[in-house]
Design a protein around this motif. Structure first.
Motif, PDB file in Angstrom:
ATOM      1  N   ASN A   1       2.690  -2.407  11.324  1.00  0.00           N
ATOM      2  CA  ASN A   1       3.602  -3.380  10.720  1.00  0.00           C
ATOM      3  C   ASN A   1       2.780  -4.377   9.903  1.00  0.00           C
ATOM      4  N   ALA A   2       3.139  -4.556   8.619  1.00  0.00           N
ATOM      5  CA  ALA A   2       2.359  -5.415   7.728  1.00  0.00           C
ATOM      6  C   ALA A   2       2.335  -6.851   8.196  1.00  0.00           C
ATOM      7  N   GLY A   3       3.396  -7.292   8.857  1.00  0.00           N
ATOM      8  CA  GLY A   3       3.460  -8.683   9.290  1.00  0.00           C
ATOM      9  C   GLY A   3       2.726  -8.930  10.588  1.00  0.00           C
TER      10      GLY A   3
ATOM     11  N   ASN B   1      11.016  -1.426   7.683  1.00  0.00           N
ATOM     12  CA  ASN B   1      10.510  -2.223   6.565  1.00  0.00           C
ATOM     13  C   ASN B   1       9.105  -2.739   6.864  1.00  0.00           C
ATOM     14  N   ASP B   2       8.357  -3.018   5.787  1.00  0.00           N
ATOM     15  CA  ASP B   2       6.995  -3.561   5.901  1.00  0.00           C
ATOM     16  C   ASP B   2       6.068  -2.610   6.655  1.00  0.00           C
ATOM     17  N   THR B   3       6.301  -1.298   6.509  1.00  0.00           N
ATOM     18  CA  THR B   3       5.418  -0.323   7.137  1.00  0.00           C
ATOM     19  C   THR B   3       4.198  -0.086   6.253  1.00  0.00           C
ATOM     20  N   THR B   4       3.019  -0.202   6.851  1.00  0.00           N
ATOM     21  CA  THR B   4       1.762  -0.032   6.119  1.00  0.00           C
ATOM     22  C   THR B   4       1.028   1.194   6.643  1.00  0.00           C
TER      23      THR B   4
ATOM     24  N   MET C   1       1.593   0.101   1.313  1.00  0.00           N
ATOM     25  CA  MET C   1       2.964  -0.002   1.783  1.00  0.00           C
ATOM     26  C   MET C   1       3.672   1.318   1.476  1.00  0.00           C
TER      27      MET C   1
ATOM     28  N   SER D   1       3.298   0.367  -2.730  1.00  0.00           N
ATOM     29  CA  SER D   1       2.434  -0.815  -2.731  1.00  0.00           C
ATOM     30  C   SER D   1       2.594  -1.621  -4.010  1.00  0.00           C
TER      31      SER D   1
ATOM     32  N   TYR E   1       5.957  -3.319  -4.063  1.00  0.00           N
ATOM     33  CA  TYR E   1       5.956  -4.409  -3.087  1.00  0.00           C
ATOM     34  C   TYR E   1       5.119  -5.589  -3.598  1.00  0.00           C
TER      35      TYR E   1
ATOM     36  N   LYS F   1       6.321  -9.415  -4.517  1.00  0.00           N
ATOM     37  CA  LYS F   1       5.688 -10.588  -3.927  1.00  0.00           C
ATOM     38  C   LYS F   1       5.098 -11.496  -5.005  1.00  0.00           C
TER      39      LYS F   1
END
Length: 874
Positions: free
Chosen positions: A428-430, A453-456, A466, A492, A495, A499
């Motif tokens: 998880n990116a977070g 969501n936010d899978t890295t 991403m 990526s 995303y 951002k």
């Protein structure tokens, strides 16, 4: 007449008849003069002789040559003689840069004055003479008339220094102005005073001028109007010729340089109208490269002469195109050239056909490779372009496609049989926590699932991307699960763009807020700084209050520095340049950025460094971004070395800069360095190799240095660090800090101050009153205009006007100055603003201002601008 008419009536009638007789005689003389004009003009036209002055043909030094070479001297000569034969004066056709395309002097008056002013140049070189400023006829003709017509795009009719008038038209080719054309008209002056002035200015004998002026035959107004009409036709004709030549050249270059092969042919039919051959008319360079056939060898020849083995089928097919206009499209493989071609044949004109040929060999090879890949990977790789991994029911990898190999870093051989958790490592990116195994979840629920969501995806070499998409079960013929297929793609870039857009919007919002706060704070600082500087001028240095006020003024300067940081953050655009101490900017900026961080700055800043004319705020921002970049390159901290030196570029150098003196600045870190594949992109907007940052820092640095006519480059070694080199043009003017000298000014007169801040008005008025001036206040532009108009009309005008550039909700300085110039073309106005990034602040003279002063300012700075504009009457 009545029989009983009186003697007085008869006498009156006789006088009337005498008047009519005089008018008839005068009219007869004018008609004879007009006849002579036309006869002389016809003789000049028939002779077609171009006047060549004794100093040579000025078209020989024509560097532009667009009009001269497009139209030609003979045609230009005939065009000019068409209207000049009516006037017997002079005419010139100018290129856009002021070079002569033609110059003709027909009259003795114009010839004499031109030769006389040419002698004033005191040189045999025509190029030097044209630039010396003493060739009066050229200066008057070019600067007063032709240059103005080119710049405005409108006709000009202005009196020249030789006493005649110059009627000038811009020459337009399409929608572009390419030069001008003019002629002189009117009568030479005959009054003694004017002749004496001309004789003195041109260093010419007045007797000769008197003789030439009296010998000139005046032209009636309608002749001049007729000449103007012919001049307009000449300008149009020249423009159309140049435009047509330009279009022809563009078409020729397009034809020669087009990436596709092109060939134009003419069909040849027998007596029954049946196509039996075709002839090559034109081919381009691409056609030559594709086929190996040279244009010089085949143009004009038939296909049977060039390619005797041509099959009748092609002659028949192309003949149908040429005769019916029905286009054809086909693909063909040439075994001789081992290439695939796409050909489109169409009819551009009756009995002709043209072929556009594209080499599609590489595309065919790619299609074949894709076909083989699809056959090898079968159904699993139908979604080519996405990463695809299939597993068995135990979660072991069975197939991994090329895209998945690239994204995961594992190839088919190494990945086969390994657990999906090893190959498909997702977090998880977070939270940075490992995500649930998607294969196990699919096997459990037996339906298609989407990744969170936010899978890295963490690849084998540690690269993070991403990803998005899904996992699905694979069923056999009995609807039993035999495995799982994961289909995923790299998002990526998408995303990161999202951002970055959010970050940019935040930065823009913060920048707008910062600019507004800084502007308002500048107004407050303006009143504070100005009043303190005024108070300092009123007390002795020996008094205790002087030290208190000096300390306070120092604190306001620190506040001003903070305000400048906010303005620098929010601004951009054209630099507002001034002579600056680069070492001071480097040291103050670097220490400010490094404050509170884990880096230490070391400086090598020589005392004899040259000055530079720069925008201090923008250079501050550039140095700041370079130090921030160095800080981010050393996560564990370290030393940033900043060095400046004088640097002179010779005529031959490897830098894309003109020869001259420069200041070279280097910013060096000992961080992670930049890879060779990334170093060419570091100045691109939004490009970044760091987890933090917007990717705009170095792009902003590049933009700022470029706007200062400088250059930036970088050397970097992975694992050892980077060093950025910045080159800025040096200035021969020595930097002087006016805050460190006691600049004074005393004067007298009236000064009008316009500002929406009452505190600024009072502060500025107080300082100016102390210098000896009477001040009047206005809160906006409308009020200032009315006050200035009344003072100007009452013969008690203002000596100076200080205008605030921005007045919220009312007329500011930008709209006020044009109205003041209408009232008084000699108005002396100073523009003032806390927004130093406005174009007017950088180019104030272009808008009619005499000076500029940025808020907040001190008494010394105000004295400095007054010394520049007004006489110091101390």
């Amino acid at each position: 007449m009545q029989d009983n008419a009186s003697y007085e009536d008869l006498l009156k009638r006789i006088h009337e008849l005498e008047g009519v007789e005089k008018e008839l005689v005068q009219t007869k003389e004018e008609l004879l003069d007009l006849e002579m004009i036309f006869k002389k003009g016809l003789q000049s036209s028939e002779e077609k002789e171009r006047f060549v002055p004794n100093y040579g043909n000025l078209t020989d030094i024509n560097q532009n040559r667009l009009i001269l070479e497009s139209v030609g001297e003979i045609v230009l000569n005939n065009i000019v003689l068409d209207f000049l034969e009516l006037l017997e004066t002079s005419s010139a056709v100018y290129e856009l840069n002021g070079d002569y395309a033609i110059g003709i002097f027909s009259s003795g008056w114009c010839q004499f004055l031109d030769r006389a002013s040419r002698k004033l140049c005191d040189t045999d070189d025509n190029k030097e003479a044209l630039s010396c400023g003493k060739w009066i006829c050229h200066e008057s003709c070019w600067k007063k008339a032709s240059k103005v017509a080119i710049e405005t795009g409108a006709p000009v009719d202005v009196e020249c220094d030789g006493g005649l008038f110059l009627y000038t038209l811009p020459i337009k080719a399409g929608d572009q102005i390419i030069g001008s054309i003019n002629f002189a008209h009117g009568n030479p002056p005959t009054d003694e005073t004017t002749l004496q002035k001309i004789a003195a200015k041109y260093d010419a004998p007045i007797e000769k001028l008197r003789e030439l002026a009296n010998a000139y035959k005046p032209r009636p107004p309608f002749i001049i109007e007729l000449a103007k009409k012919r001049l307009e036709m000449g300008a149009t004709l020249i423009g159309e010729i140049v435009h047509r030549k330009k279009l022809e050249e563009d078409y020729r270059m397009l034809f020669l340089q087009m990436l596709d092969g092109f060939a134009l042919h003419e069909i040849i039919c027998n007596e029954n109208g049946i196509p039996v051959d075709y002839r090559f008319l034109r081919v381009n360079q691409t056609f030559e490269r594709m086929t190996g056939l040279k244009a010089t060898d085949i143009e004009g020849k038939t296909v049977r002469e060039v390619l005797p083995a041509t099959e009748p089928y092609w002659i028949e097919a192309y003949g149908k195109v040429a005769l019916t206009g029905e286009a054809i499209f086909f693909e063909n493989f040439s075994s001789e050239l081992n290439k695939h071609f796409e050909v489109k044949a169409y009819r551009p004109a009756p009995n002709q056909f043209a072929c556009i040929i594209m080499d599609v060999t590489e595309r065919k090879r790619t299609e074949l490779a894709l076909k083989e890949e699809k056959e090898r990977l079968m159904v699993t790789l139908q979604s080519i372009g996405d990463g695809v991994i299939t597993t068995d029911t135990a979660g072991r990898v069975v197939i991994i496609n090329k895209v998945a190999e690239k994204l995961t870093g594992w190839n088919q051989t190494d990945a086969f049989g390994k657990s999906i958790n090893v190959i498909f490592n997702i977090i998880n990116a977070g939270t940075r926590q490992k995500c649930e195994n998607p294969v196990e979840k699919v096997l459990e629920v037996k339906v298609v699932i989407g990744l969170a969501n936010d899978t890295t995806l963490v690849s084998r070499d540690g690269t993070e991307r991403m990803i998005a998409d899904s996992g699905a079960p694979i069923f056999d013929a009995n609807s039993e699960i035999i495995g799982v297929v994961l289909v995923f793609r790299d998002i990526s870039e998408k995303y990161r763009m999202e951002k970055e857009m959010q970050q940019i919007q935040k930065l823009e919002s913060i920048g707008t807020l910062a600019g507004g706060i800084a502007h308002d704070f500048n107004n407050l600082l303006g009143a504070i700084t100005g009043n303190i500087s005024y108070a300092l001028s009123r007390v002795s240095k020996n008094e205790e209050i002087y030290e208190v006020l000096s300390d306070t003024l120092g604190s306001t300067k620190q506040a001003q520095t903070l305000t400048q940081q906010l303005l620098t953050f929010s601004k951009g655009g054209t630099p507002v340049k001034k002579i600056s101490n680069i070492n001071q900017i480097i040291r103050e900026t670097a220490l400010f950025v490094a404050r509170g961080g884990n880096i230490r700055c070391e400086f090598e800043l020589p005392d004899d460094l040259w000055s530079a004319e720069v925008d201090p705020g923008q250079i501050n921002q550039a140095i700041s971004n370079l130090v921030i970049n160095a800080n981010q390159a050393m996560p564990e901290g370290g030393i940033v070395k900043l060095k400046s030196e004088n640097f002179e570029i010779a005529s031959e150098n490897l830098l894309p800069l003109p020869p001259g003196k420069y200041i070279k600045i280097s910013v060096q870190d000992h961080g992670i360095g930049i890879s060779e594949r990334h170093i060419s992109k570091i100045f691109d907007p939004y490009f970044s190799t760091k987890q933090k940052g917007s990717g705009l820092g170095l792009a902003i640095v590049y933009s700022i240095i470029k706007r200062h006519n400088g250059y930036i480059e970088v050397n970097s070694t992975v694992g050892k660090g980077s060093i950025f080199f910045v080159y800025l043009p040096a200035s021969s003017v020595v930097h002087v800090n006016i805050e460190q000298i006691e600049t004074t000014h005393n004067g007298r007169g009236k000064i009008l101050i316009m500002d929406d801040q009452e505190a600024i008005l009072k502060m500025t008025g107080r300082i100016l009153n102390g210098m000896g001036y009477e001040t009047v206040f206005a809160s906006d532009g409308s009020q200032a205009i009315e006050i200035y108009r009344k003072a100007y009309q009452s013969a008690k005008p203002f000596d100076l006007v200080i205008l605030d550039l921005t007045v919220p909700g009312a007329m500011g300085g930008a709209k006020t100055i044009p109205e003041l110039l209408k009232i008084d073309s000699n108005v002396k106005a100073v523009v003032s603003s806390g927004y130093s990034n406005d174009p007017i602040m950088a180019n104030y003279k272009d808008y009619g201002f005499s000076g500029v002063i940025s808020k907040p300012y001190t008494r010394a700075q105000l004295a400095e601008i007054l010394n520049t504009i007004l006489e110091n009457k101390s």
